[in-house]
Write a protein that holds these residues in place. Structure first.
Motif, PDB file in Angstrom:
ATOM      1  N   ALA A   5       8.449 -11.686  12.202  1.00  0.00           N
ATOM      2  CA  ALA A   5       9.186 -11.312  13.423  1.00  0.00           C
ATOM      3  C   ALA A   5       8.453 -10.213  14.207  1.00  0.00           C
ATOM      4  N   THR A   6       7.290  -9.749  13.709  1.00  0.00           N
ATOM      5  CA  THR A   6       6.595  -8.637  14.372  1.00  0.00           C
ATOM      6  C   THR A   6       6.112  -9.030  15.771  1.00  0.00           C
ATOM      7  N   ASN A   7       5.687 -10.289  15.943  1.00  0.00           N
ATOM      8  CA  ASN A   7       5.283 -10.708  17.293  1.00  0.00           C
ATOM      9  C   ASN A   7       6.480 -10.617  18.240  1.00  0.00           C
ATOM     10  N   MET A   8       7.663 -11.109  17.788  1.00  0.00           N
ATOM     11  CA  MET A   8       8.884 -11.013  18.595  1.00  0.00           C
ATOM     12  C   MET A   8       9.213  -9.540  18.893  1.00  0.00           C
ATOM     13  N   LEU A   9       8.977  -8.661  17.919  1.00  0.00           N
ATOM     14  CA  LEU A   9       9.248  -7.232  18.127  1.00  0.00           C
ATOM     15  C   LEU A   9       8.446  -6.714  19.330  1.00  0.00           C
ATOM     16  N   MET A  10       7.172  -7.153  19.436  1.00  0.00           N
ATOM     17  CA  MET A  10       6.333  -6.702  20.558  1.00  0.00           C
ATOM     18  C   MET A  10       6.923  -7.169  21.894  1.00  0.00           C
ATOM     19  N   TRP A  11       7.379  -8.425  21.945  1.00  0.00           N
ATOM     20  CA  TRP A  11       7.921  -8.970  23.205  1.00  0.00           C
ATOM     21  C   TRP A  11       9.282  -8.360  23.530  1.00  0.00           C
ATOM     22  N   LEU A  12      10.174  -8.361  22.528  1.00  0.00           N
ATOM     23  CA  LEU A  12      11.573  -7.978  22.784  1.00  0.00           C
ATOM     24  C   LEU A  12      11.724  -6.482  23.078  1.00  0.00           C
ATOM     25  N   PHE A  13      10.875  -5.648  22.423  1.00  0.00           N
ATOM     26  CA  PHE A  13      10.990  -4.203  22.631  1.00  0.00           C
ATOM     27  C   PHE A  13      10.040  -3.681  23.705  1.00  0.00           C
ATOM     28  N   SER A  14       9.302  -4.582  24.331  1.00  0.00           N
ATOM     29  CA  SER A  14       8.594  -4.192  25.557  1.00  0.00           C
ATOM     30  C   SER A  14       9.644  -4.255  26.672  1.00  0.00           C
ATOM     31  N   ASP A  15       9.253  -3.911  27.891  1.00  0.00           N
ATOM     32  CA  ASP A  15      10.229  -3.976  28.991  1.00  0.00           C
ATOM     33  C   ASP A  15      10.630  -5.413  29.304  1.00  0.00           C
ATOM     34  N   MET A  16       9.932  -6.399  28.723  1.00  0.00           N
ATOM     35  CA  MET A  16      10.349  -7.794  28.937  1.00  0.00           C
ATOM     36  C   MET A  16      11.697  -8.095  28.294  1.00  0.00           C
ATOM     37  N   GLY A  17      12.145  -7.217  27.396  1.00  0.00           N
ATOM     38  CA  GLY A  17      13.441  -7.421  26.740  1.00  0.00           C
ATOM     39  C   GLY A  17      14.617  -7.009  27.612  1.00  0.00           C
ATOM     40  N   THR A  18      14.338  -6.330  28.754  1.00  0.00           N
ATOM     41  CA  THR A  18      15.434  -5.872  29.625  1.00  0.00           C
ATOM     42  C   THR A  18      15.229  -6.449  31.029  1.00  0.00           C
ATOM     43  N   VAL A  19      16.289  -7.069  31.551  1.00  0.00           N
ATOM     44  CA  VAL A  19      16.199  -7.876  32.767  1.00  0.00           C
ATOM     45  C   VAL A  19      17.431  -7.605  33.610  1.00  0.00           C
ATOM     46  N   LYS A  20      17.270  -7.523  34.943  1.00  0.00           N
ATOM     47  CA  LYS A  20      18.484  -7.378  35.765  1.00  0.00           C
ATOM     48  C   LYS A  20      18.732  -8.591  36.660  1.00  0.00           C
ATOM     49  N   SER A  21      17.728  -9.485  36.789  1.00  0.00           N
ATOM     50  CA  SER A  21      17.935 -10.648  37.660  1.00  0.00           C
ATOM     51  C   SER A  21      17.389 -11.913  37.006  1.00  0.00           C
ATOM     52  N   LEU A  22      18.220 -12.935  36.941  1.00  0.00           N
ATOM     53  CA  LEU A  22      17.810 -14.216  36.349  1.00  0.00           C
ATOM     54  C   LEU A  22      16.922 -15.001  37.307  1.00  0.00           C
ATOM     55  N   ARG A  23      16.839 -14.523  38.552  1.00  0.00           N
ATOM     56  CA  ARG A  23      15.948 -15.190  39.521  1.00  0.00           C
ATOM     57  C   ARG A  23      14.499 -14.837  39.248  1.00  0.00           C
ATOM     58  N   HIS A  24      14.280 -13.887  38.330  1.00  0.00           N
ATOM     59  CA  HIS A  24      12.919 -13.394  38.106  1.00  0.00           C
ATOM     60  C   HIS A  24      12.470 -13.517  36.657  1.00  0.00           C
ATOM     61  N   ILE A  25      13.113 -14.402  35.899  1.00  0.00           N
ATOM     62  CA  ILE A  25      12.658 -14.551  34.499  1.00  0.00           C
ATOM     63  C   ILE A  25      11.875 -15.860  34.335  1.00  0.00           C
ATOM     64  N   LYS A  26      10.997 -15.851  33.321  1.00  0.00           N
ATOM     65  CA  LYS A  26      10.343 -17.096  32.928  1.00  0.00           C
ATOM     66  C   LYS A  26      11.250 -17.819  31.928  1.00  0.00           C
ATOM     67  N   GLY A  27      10.928 -19.058  31.622  1.00  0.00           N
ATOM     68  CA  GLY A  27      11.628 -19.794  30.562  1.00  0.00           C
ATOM     69  C   GLY A  27      10.582 -20.460  29.690  1.00  0.00           C
ATOM     70  N   TYR A  28      10.795 -20.415  28.389  1.00  0.00           N
ATOM     71  CA  TYR A  28       9.832 -21.027  27.457  1.00  0.00           C
ATOM     72  C   TYR A  28      10.594 -21.893  26.453  1.00  0.00           C
ATOM     73  N   SER A  29      10.075 -23.086  26.162  1.00  0.00           N
ATOM     74  CA  SER A  29      10.767 -23.940  25.180  1.00  0.00           C
ATOM     75  C   SER A  29      10.674 -23.360  23.774  1.00  0.00           C
ATOM     76  N   VAL A  30       9.759 -22.427  23.546  1.00  0.00           N
ATOM     77  CA  VAL A  30       9.530 -21.805  22.232  1.00  0.00           C
ATOM     78  C   VAL A  30       9.130 -22.885  21.222  1.00  0.00           C
ATOM     79  N   SER A  31      10.034 -23.800  20.939  1.00  0.00           N
ATOM     80  CA  SER A  31       9.731 -24.886  20.007  1.00  0.00           C
ATOM     81  C   SER A  31       8.718 -25.834  20.651  1.00  0.00           C
ATOM     82  N   THR A  32       7.978 -26.529  19.794  1.00  0.00           N
ATOM     83  CA  THR A  32       6.979 -27.500  20.263  1.00  0.00           C
ATOM     84  C   THR A  32       7.554 -28.910  20.168  1.00  0.00           C
ATOM     85  N   TYR A  33       7.477 -29.644  21.271  1.00  0.00           N
ATOM     86  CA  TYR A  33       7.931 -31.042  21.318  1.00  0.00           C
ATOM     87  C   TYR A  33       6.713 -31.966  21.342  1.00  0.00           C
TER      88      TYR A  33
END
Ligand code: HEM
Length: 450
Positions: A167-195
């Motif tokens: 989970a350390t990679n997630m820790l880097m993403w989630l606890f960076s400022d990317m973990g806090t958002v005020k507008s959904l018009r400005h977020i990316k979306g990722y499938s995370v899982s591979t299809y």
């Protein structure tokens, strides 16, 4: 047809039935029972996770034919418009959790295509905490409040990162400022899982989906997130609704990364591991289409709360891979929905597909030959820290400083043993990061003592 007298009889229900004007209420008052019981049963059970959310509707159009890679009908030719329904959500928390909380945002899209429903469930961060579905219930319990008093418990949260080094990679993403958002018009979306995409000739590619906001990506600092949480806990939902109401359509571009499954043998990590991203230089983002969200729900309960997204709602040419998290997800969503919405959930208007039967589900992997010993085992190349290091090194000095502050202001309240193990994991990411986090925690400890 009813006559006026009968209508009047049915509408005269604003008083309970009593003995005399001020006598006791009668148990036989079926009107009272019906009114109260309708009220009690009128709400939909909340989702087990991703509880708080907002919906929007619009359309998707393909800008680049993907015929070379998939036989999915809506991706063959450009410009045809397909209706979509989107639900943005907070992965953990409850209906009252502030929109700006440090959290993973869900970004689910339903495509109502001529071949049936395709659901694309994305998160706003590209990696997950663990790589095996069997660990997920434990992860959710670490992310939940204390079962003793229903309060957030730092030890519960931080022991997740101590227990699961992946989970350390997630820790880097989630606890960076990317973990806090005020507008959904400005977020990316990722499938995370591979299809998997399969074309008409039967050639398979691994695929990861990406949404990119046309208005640009924006995140906020922890300080701003905390301040906004007090000012307007529903700021992101309000921002989305108000913009669409004013006629400002919200747009995202859909892109994919494609990989030849043979590449898995050459990469230093497992491409089906949900704790990893694929290098965008090696696997560039191919543009697929655009989504335009231009109308708001008129009835949230019916149109959004009853949406039953399911990663197993696929189409011919769009399949699962052997991603261990995704395979765990293949059956749990409709299970959750049978419980939450009842066994008839597929007939609710937002979920209904004409002439649907179980045989419409796509069975992934037909024709593949698979053999091996049955076992429970870690993957051969867990590689828990290399991508966390790459992510950390990609941050600017200011972003690194915020990451250190965000981690240490929370980790300081965990038990010493948990702090020690998390700091050891940070040491593996970068000795400088661990050193800064340790020093910052000493400062916080000093301030707390005073
Ligand atoms: C084994 C791992 C996972 C399990 C068991 C799981 C389970 C669930 C369940 C039970 C729901 C609620 C469904 C409902 O009641 O309608 C849900 C919602 C959701 N999940 Fe997962 N999930 C997992 C992993 C993931 C991952 C890796 C993603 C990344 C994209 C994801 C994205 C979502 C989203 C976006 C929603 C909200 C759907 C909506 O808006 O209705 N989940 N998940």
């Amino acid at each position: 047809m009813y006559n006026n007298n009968e209508q009047k009889r049915c509408s005269d229900v604003s008083h309970s039935q009593t003995v005399g004007v001020r006598g006791p209420v009668l148990v036989q008052d079926t009107v009272l029972h019906e009114t109260l019981e309708t009220f009690v049963f009128s709400t939909t059970r909340p989702r087990r996770i991703h509880t708080k959310g907002y919906g929007a509707f619009g359309y998707f159009y393909t800008t680049h034919s993907m015929k070379q890679y998939t036989k999915a009908g809506f991706l063959q030719t450009t410009n045809q418009q397909i209706p979509v329904a989107v639900r943005f959500s907070l992965a953990s928390g409850n209906q009252g959790t502030p929109d700006t909380s440090r959290n993973v945002r869900g970004f689910s899209t339903r495509f109502y295509t001529d071949e049936g429903i395709f659901d694309l469930l994305c998160n706003h961060l590209p990696v997950f905490f663990v790589r095996d579905a069997i660990r997920v219930p434990d992860i959710i319990s670490h992310l939940s409040p204390s079962p003793v008093n229903n309060l957030p418990d730092p030890e519960r949260l931080w022991s997740l990162f101590a227990k699961y080094p992946e989970a350390t990679n997630m820790l880097m993403w989630l606890f960076s400022d990317m973990g806090t958002v005020k507008s959904l018009r400005h977020i990316k979306g990722y499938s995370v899982s591979t299809y998997v995409w399969q074309n008409a000739q039967g050639i398979r590619h691994y695929v990861k989906y990406h949404w990119r906001p046309m208005a640009g990506v924006e995140y906020i600092t922890q300080q701003e997130a905390q301040w906004l949480a007090c000012q307007d806990p529903d700021i992101a939902g309000r921002d989305l609704y108000d913009n669409i109401e004013k006629g400002n359509a919200v747009e995202y571009e859909l892109c994919v990364q494609l990989m030849n499954p043979e590449d898995a043998k050459l990469l230093p990590f497992d491409p089906l591991d949900d704790t990893k991203v694929w290098d965008e230089n090696q696997y560039p983002l191919l543009p697929v289409g655009r989504m335009v969200l231009n109308h708001n729900p008129e009835n949230y309960a019916e149109q959004v709360e009853k949406l039953a997204f399911n990663p197993a709602n696929l189409l011919p040419g769009l399949e699962f891979s052997d991603d261990k998290v995704l395979q765990g997800r293949t059956f749990i969503y409709p299970d959750a929905q049978r419980h939450r919405l009842g066994p008839d959930f597929r007939n609710i208007p937002v979920n209904k597909q004409p002439n649907w039967s179980p045989s419409c589900m796509v069975s992934s992997g037909n024709g593949r030959y698979v053999s091996g010993e049955i076992m429970r085992s870690e993957i051969p190349n867990p590689d828990n820290f290399a991508q966390a290091t790459q992510k950390y090194e990609s941050f600017s000095a200011a972003e690194k400083k915020n990451l250190v502050n965000n981690i240490s202001s929370g980790l300081i309240d965990a038990q010493p043993n948990t702090q020690y193990i998390v700091l050891c994991h940070l040491e593996q990411v970068s000795p400088a990061l661990a050193e800064m986090a340790r020093n910052q925690m000493l400062l916080y400890a000093d301030t707390k003592e005073k």
